[in-house]
Design a protein around this motif. Structure first.
Motif, PDB file in Angstrom:
ATOM      1  N   THR A  54     110.698 -24.463  56.330  1.00 36.42           N
ATOM      2  CA  THR A  54     110.961 -25.425  57.401  1.00 36.42           C
ATOM      3  C   THR A  54     109.700 -26.276  57.608  1.00 36.42           C
ATOM      4  N   GLY A  55     109.543 -27.247  56.727  1.00 34.22           N
ATOM      5  CA  GLY A  55     108.335 -28.077  56.752  1.00 34.22           C
ATOM      6  C   GLY A  55     107.239 -27.438  55.931  1.00 34.22           C
ATOM      7  N   GLY A  56     106.308 -28.297  55.505  1.00 30.51           N
ATOM      8  CA  GLY A  56     105.149 -27.790  54.784  1.00 30.51           C
ATOM      9  C   GLY A  56     104.393 -26.781  55.633  1.00 30.51           C
ATOM     10  N   LYS A  57     104.451 -26.981  56.942  1.00 38.82           N
ATOM     11  CA  LYS A  57     103.684 -26.120  57.844  1.00 38.82           C
ATOM     12  C   LYS A  57     104.142 -24.668  57.743  1.00 38.82           C
ATOM     13  N   GLN A  58     105.448 -24.437  57.648  1.00 39.64           N
ATOM     14  CA  GLN A  58     105.912 -23.050  57.545  1.00 39.64           C
ATOM     15  C   GLN A  58     105.491 -22.440  56.203  1.00 39.64           C
ATOM     16  N   TYR A  89      89.258 -31.614  58.836  1.00 41.25           N
ATOM     17  CA  TYR A  89      90.432 -30.936  58.291  1.00 41.25           C
ATOM     18  C   TYR A  89      91.662 -31.210  59.144  1.00 41.25           C
ATOM     19  N   TRP A  90      92.820 -30.947  58.542  1.00 42.15           N
ATOM     20  CA  TRP A  90      94.062 -30.966  59.321  1.00 42.15           C
ATOM     21  C   TRP A  90      93.985 -29.814  60.314  1.00 42.15           C
ATOM     22  N   VAL A  91      94.272 -30.107  61.563  1.00 45.63           N
ATOM     23  CA  VAL A  91      93.985 -29.169  62.654  1.00 45.63           C
ATOM     24  C   VAL A  91      94.611 -27.786  62.458  1.00 45.63           C
ATOM     25  N   SER A  92      95.737 -27.716  61.779  1.00 40.24           N
ATOM     26  CA  SER A  92      96.433 -26.421  61.681  1.00 40.24           C
ATOM     27  C   SER A  92      95.740 -25.416  60.760  1.00 40.24           C
ATOM     28  N   TYR A  93      94.961 -25.883  59.793  1.00 42.97           N
ATOM     29  CA  TYR A  93      94.377 -24.920  58.832  1.00 42.97           C
ATOM     30  C   TYR A  93      93.532 -23.835  59.523  1.00 42.97           C
ATOM     31  N   PRO A  94      92.490 -24.229  60.254  1.00 46.39           N
ATOM     32  CA  PRO A  94      91.655 -23.162  60.834  1.00 46.39           C
ATOM     33  C   PRO A  94      92.396 -22.355  61.884  1.00 46.39           C
ATOM     34  N   PHE A 115      92.527 -27.074  50.050  1.00 46.51           N
ATOM     35  CA  PHE A 115      92.167 -28.383  49.501  1.00 46.51           C
ATOM     36  C   PHE A 115      93.273 -29.351  49.886  1.00 46.51           C
ATOM     37  N   ASN A 116      92.892 -30.540  50.363  1.00 44.66           N
ATOM     38  CA  ASN A 116      93.908 -31.487  50.850  1.00 44.66           C
ATOM     39  C   ASN A 116      93.528 -32.906  50.431  1.00 44.66           C
ATOM     40  N   SER A 117      94.306 -33.431  49.498  1.00 44.43           N
ATOM     41  CA  SER A 117      94.033 -34.769  48.965  1.00 44.43           C
ATOM     42  C   SER A 117      95.351 -35.452  48.639  1.00 44.43           C
ATOM     43  N   SER A 150      93.768 -36.832  52.215  1.00 48.96           N
ATOM     44  CA  SER A 150      93.483 -35.982  53.368  1.00 48.96           C
ATOM     45  C   SER A 150      94.025 -36.524  54.684  1.00 48.96           C
ATOM     46  N   ASN A 151      94.518 -35.622  55.470  1.00 48.95           N
ATOM     47  CA  ASN A 151      94.680 -35.844  56.890  1.00 48.95           C
ATOM     48  C   ASN A 151      93.507 -35.092  57.504  1.00 48.95           C
ATOM     49  N   PRO A 152      92.557 -35.713  58.144  1.00 46.36           N
ATOM     50  CA  PRO A 152      92.619 -36.992  58.826  1.00 46.36           C
ATOM     51  C   PRO A 152      91.869 -38.163  58.173  1.00 46.36           C
ATOM     52  N   THR A 162      96.403 -25.917  47.555  1.00 43.56           N
ATOM     53  CA  THR A 162      96.263 -27.369  47.530  1.00 43.56           C
ATOM     54  C   THR A 162      97.431 -27.995  48.278  1.00 43.56           C
ATOM     55  N   ASP A 163      97.090 -28.741  49.318  1.00 49.68           N
ATOM     56  CA  ASP A 163      98.095 -29.371  50.177  1.00 49.68           C
ATOM     57  C   ASP A 163      98.260 -30.812  49.706  1.00 49.68           C
ATOM     58  N   ASP A 164      99.329 -31.031  48.940  1.00 48.85           N
ATOM     59  CA  ASP A 164      99.553 -32.334  48.299  1.00 48.85           C
ATOM     60  C   ASP A 164     100.564 -33.183  49.066  1.00 48.85           C
ATOM     61  N   MET A 165     100.659 -32.927  50.349  1.00 51.73           N
ATOM     62  CA  MET A 165     101.693 -33.565  51.178  1.00 51.73           C
ATOM     63  C   MET A 165     101.673 -35.103  51.109  1.00 51.73           C
ATOM     64  N   TYR A 166     100.483 -35.671  50.903  1.00 53.46           N
ATOM     65  CA  TYR A 166     100.380 -37.145  50.887  1.00 53.46           C
ATOM     66  C   TYR A 166     100.284 -37.698  49.461  1.00 53.46           C
ATOM     67  N   GLU A 167     100.700 -36.886  48.504  1.00 58.64           N
ATOM     68  CA  GLU A 167     100.605 -37.269  47.084  1.00 58.64           C
ATOM     69  C   GLU A 167     101.029 -38.707  46.789  1.00 58.64           C
ATOM     70  N   VAL A 187     108.799 -33.169  51.700  1.00 55.48           N
ATOM     71  CA  VAL A 187     109.419 -34.503  51.742  1.00 55.48           C
ATOM     72  C   VAL A 187     109.067 -35.261  53.026  1.00 55.48           C
ATOM     73  N   SER A 188     108.309 -34.624  53.923  1.00 58.68           N
ATOM     74  CA  SER A 188     108.111 -35.212  55.252  1.00 58.68           C
ATOM     75  C   SER A 188     107.522 -36.620  55.231  1.00 58.68           C
ATOM     76  N   LYS A 189     106.453 -36.804  54.464  1.00 54.90           N
ATOM     77  CA  LYS A 189     105.684 -38.044  54.621  1.00 54.90           C
ATOM     78  C   LYS A 189     106.209 -39.160  53.717  1.00 54.90           C
ATOM     79  N   ALA A 190     106.291 -38.906  52.408  1.00 56.19           N
ATOM     80  CA  ALA A 190     106.675 -39.981  51.485  1.00 56.19           C
ATOM     81  C   ALA A 190     108.133 -40.393  51.671  1.00 56.19           C
ATOM     82  N   TRP A 196     113.283 -33.738  59.534  1.00 53.18           N
ATOM     83  CA  TRP A 196     114.253 -32.913  58.799  1.00 53.18           C
ATOM     84  C   TRP A 196     113.706 -31.518  58.508  1.00 53.18           C
ATOM     85  N   ARG A 197     112.396 -31.407  58.409  1.00 54.28           N
ATOM     86  CA  ARG A 197     111.684 -30.139  58.241  1.00 54.28           C
ATOM     87  C   ARG A 197     111.948 -29.461  56.905  1.00 54.28           C
ATOM     88  N   ILE A 198     111.503 -30.085  55.836  1.00 47.85           N
ATOM     89  CA  ILE A 198     111.564 -29.438  54.523  1.00 47.85           C
ATOM     90  C   ILE A 198     110.202 -29.557  53.827  1.00 47.85           C
TER      91      ILE A 198
HETATM   92  C1  PLP Z   1      97.855 -32.374  55.593  1.00 46.19           C
HETATM   93  C2  PLP Z   1      99.178 -31.949  56.095  1.00 46.19           C
HETATM   94  N1  PLP Z   1      99.750 -30.869  55.577  1.00 46.19           N
HETATM   95  C3  PLP Z   1     100.937 -30.426  55.985  1.00 46.19           C
HETATM   96  C4  PLP Z   1     101.625 -31.078  56.995  1.00 46.19           C
HETATM   97  C5  PLP Z   1     102.929 -30.501  57.448  1.00 46.19           C
HETATM   98  O1  PLP Z   1     104.013 -31.214  57.110  1.00 46.19           O
HETATM   99  P1  PLP Z   1     105.461 -30.813  57.606  1.00 46.19           P
HETATM  100  O2  PLP Z   1     105.847 -31.826  58.626  1.00 46.19           O
HETATM  101  O3  PLP Z   1     106.303 -30.867  56.376  1.00 46.19           O
HETATM  102  O4  PLP Z   1     105.423 -29.447  58.184  1.00 46.19           O
HETATM  103  C6  PLP Z   1     101.069 -32.194  57.593  1.00 46.19           C
HETATM  104  C7  PLP Z   1     101.744 -32.871  58.717  1.00 46.19           C
HETATM  105  O5  PLP Z   1     101.165 -33.522  59.520  1.00 46.19           O
HETATM  106  C8  PLP Z   1      99.815 -32.649  57.127  1.00 46.19           C
HETATM  107  O6  PLP Z   1      99.217 -33.714  57.668  1.00 46.19           O
END
Ligand code: PLP
Length: 401
Positions: free
Chosen positions: A99-103, A125-130, A171-173, A175-177, A204-209, A238-241, A247-249
Motif C-alpha cells: 500500500t504505497g512505497g511507504k508500506q 533525507y525523506w523524513v520517514s527513513y529515520p 539510497f534515494n535518487s 532525492s526527496n527533498p 534503493t528508493d527509486d520512487m522518482y526514477e 506508481v505514486s509520483k510518475a 491510489w497507494r501502490i
Molecule cells: C523518497 C520517497 N520515497 C517513498 C515515498 C512513498 O511513496 P508512496 O506514496 O508510494 O507511499 C515518497 C513519498 O513522498 C518519497 O518521497
C-alpha cells in the motif's frame, strides 16, 4: 503503567504533512496561501489508468481479497518494468506489492532491523527513513551532505559511516527533498565501498526514477554493480510518475527470502493492497507512457523558473537539481536578520514560519530533513502560483532587516 507504547516516544509526526495541514487550515480560514509543501504531482491520474480501475470495479475483479503480495498480472508487469527500464532480472517470487512505497519500505525495515542495528541515511533525507528505523529500535546514522557535492553522499563519507553494526544504506535518487540524482559514476563510487562491507545491504528508493530532466540518465545500484544484487532491495511505485499518490501502490524487487519475510508481515497487517488500485497500476505500467515526458517538460520549466527566482532573493542560494519536483535552497544568508513581525530569524523553522505568516507561502524547513538552514519547495504546483510564490519569497527576503 503508560497506556501508549514506549516506541511512540522515539518518533515524531511528519513535518511535511504538518506544513500541508497548516496551509490548508489557513486557507480554510480565508487566507491567501500558496502551498509548496506537498510531495505529489498536481496532475490528475491519466484517463486510461482511471478507466482500468473503474473496469476492475465493474467487472467484479476488485470485489475480493487478492494474493497478499499482489496479483500475478501486476507482478508480471513489475518484472517486465525492472527488466526493460533497469536491466534487472526479478522473478515474481521476488516482488511484493504494498500500500504505497511507504508500506514496502516499512515492511523491509521491520523484517530486518534488530535493536541496535545501524542504518546509514544520507541527509537531507525523506523524513520517514529515520523515523521508521527509530520506531523499530534501530539506530539511524544520518550523514550530512552539502551543496558543494550537490547534496550527494561521497564514497569517503560512506566509508566513514559504516561500522560492523551497519545493516542498510538507504539510497534515494532522485532525492526527496533535494532533487539530487546520482550519475552512474557517482553510484559506482558508493557501490565500490559497499563491496568491501558484505554485511551492508542497500535499500534503493527509486520512487522518482522517471522524473529527471536535461537528458539525465537514471540508473540504480544493482544495475551499476550486479554483484550487489543479492543484497539490494529496489523500491519503486506508481505514486509520483503516474500521478497516483492517492491510489497507494508501491513495490519492490529483492532476494526471495527477504520478499517472503515482508509478505509474511503484510499478511498479518494489511493483507493485499487495494485490488482496484492494483488493476489500475497494471495499466499504468503496461499502458502508454507518453504523458510522463509531457509532465516532465512542465516540471523542468517550473524548476528553472523557481531556481532562477530564488537565486534573485536576498540571502537565498539555490542549486539546480537533476530530478524529482523539489528544490532545496539554503537560507543561511537570512539567519540573524529580522522579519517584519520583529522576530529575529535564528533557525530555518523561524524562516518558514515567518514566510507563511507574512506572505502566505508554505514551504518545509530543512531541519526537518536533517540539514539546514534551508527549506524545501515542491514545484509540483500550478506555474502561476509558483511564480507568485517566487515573487513573495523575494519580497519577504528583501524586507528582512
Ligand atoms: C523518497 C520517497 N520515497 C517513498 C515515498 C512513498 O511513496 P508512496 O506514496 O508510494 O507511499 C515518497 C513519498 O513522498 C518519497 O518521497
Amino acid at each position: 503503567m503508560a497506556f501508549l507504547a514506549d516506541a511512540l516516544a522515539r518518533i515524531k509526526p511528519s513535518a511535511t504533512i504538518a506544513v500541508t495541514d497548516k496551509a490548508r487550515a489557513l486557507k480554510a480560514a480565508g487566507r491567501d496561501v500558496i502551498g509548496l509543501g506537498a510531495g505529489e504531482p498536481d496532475f490528475d491520474t491519466p484517463a486510461n489508468i482511471k478507466a482500468a480501475g473503474i473496469k476492475a470495479i465493474e467487472s467484479g475483479k476488485a470485489a475480493k481479497y487478492t494474493a497478499v503480495d499482489g496479483i500475478p498480472e501486476l507482478k508480471a508487469a513489475i518484472c517486465a518494468k525492472f527488466k526493460k527500464e533497469n536491466g534487472l532480472d526479478y522473478k515474481p517470487s521476488q516482488i511484493i506489492v504494498g500500500t504505497g512505497g511507504k508500506q514496502v519500505l516499512f515492511n523491509a525495515l521491520m523484517a530486518t532491523i534488530n535493536p541496535g542495528d545501524e542504518v546509514v541515511i544520507p541527509a537531507p533525507y525523506w523524513v520517514s527513513y529515520p523515523e521508521i528505523v527509530a520506531l523499530l529500535g534501530g539506530t539511524p546514522v544520518p550523514v550530512v551532505t552539502t551543496m558543494a557535492t550537490g547534496f550527494k553522499l561521497t564514497a569517503e563519507q560512506l566509508e566513514k559511516a559504516i561500522t560492523p553494526k551497519t545493516k542498510w544504506l538507504i539510497f534515494n535518487s532522485p532525492s526527496n527533498p533535494t532533487g539530487a540524482a546520482y550519475t552512474r559514476d557517482e553510484i559506482k563510487a558508493l557501490t565500490d565501498v559497499l563491496m568491501k562491507h558484505p554485511q551492508v545491504w542497500v535499500l534503493t528508493d527509486d520512487m522518482y526514477e522517471h522524473l529527471v530532466y536535461d537528458d539525465f540518465r537514471f540508473t540504480t545500484p544493482a544495475q551499476v554493480e550486479p554483484r550487489l544484487y543479492e543484497r539490494t532491495l529496489t523500491l519503486n511505485g506508481v505514486s509520483k510518475a503516474y500521478c497516483m499518490t492517492g491510489w497507494r501502490i508501491g513495490y519492490s524487487g529483492a532476494p526471495e527470502h527477504l520478499t517472503k519475510a515482508m509478505a509474511m508481515l503484510q499478511s498479518q497487517s494489511t493483507s493485499n493492497p487495494s485490488a482496484v488500485a492494483q488493476w489500475a497500476a497494471v495499466e499504468a505500467l503496461t499502458g502508454p507512457q507518453d504523458f510522463i515526458a509531457k509532465h516532465n517538460a512542465i516540471f523542468k520549466e517550473r524548476r528553472d523558473l523557481i531556481v532562477s527566482m530564488l537565486n534573485q532573493a536576498n540571502g537565498i542560494q539555490c542549486p539546480k537539481p537533476e530530478g524529482a519536483f523539489y528544490v532545496y535552497p539554503s537560507c543561511a544568508g537570512t539567519m540573524g536578520k529580522t522579519a517584519p513581525s520583529g522576530k529575529t530569524l535564528a533557525t530555518d523553522e523561524d524562516f518558514v514560519t515567518e514566510l507563511l505568516e507574512t506572505e502566505g507561502v508554505a514551504v518545509v524547513h530543512g531541519s526537518a530533513f536533517g540539514a539546514g538552514p534551508a527549506f524545501r519547495i515542491s514545484y509540483a504546483t500550478k506555474t502561476e502560483d509558483l511564480e507568485e510564490a517566487g515573487k513573495r519569497i523575494q519580497r519577504f527576503c528583501g524586507n528582512l532587516k
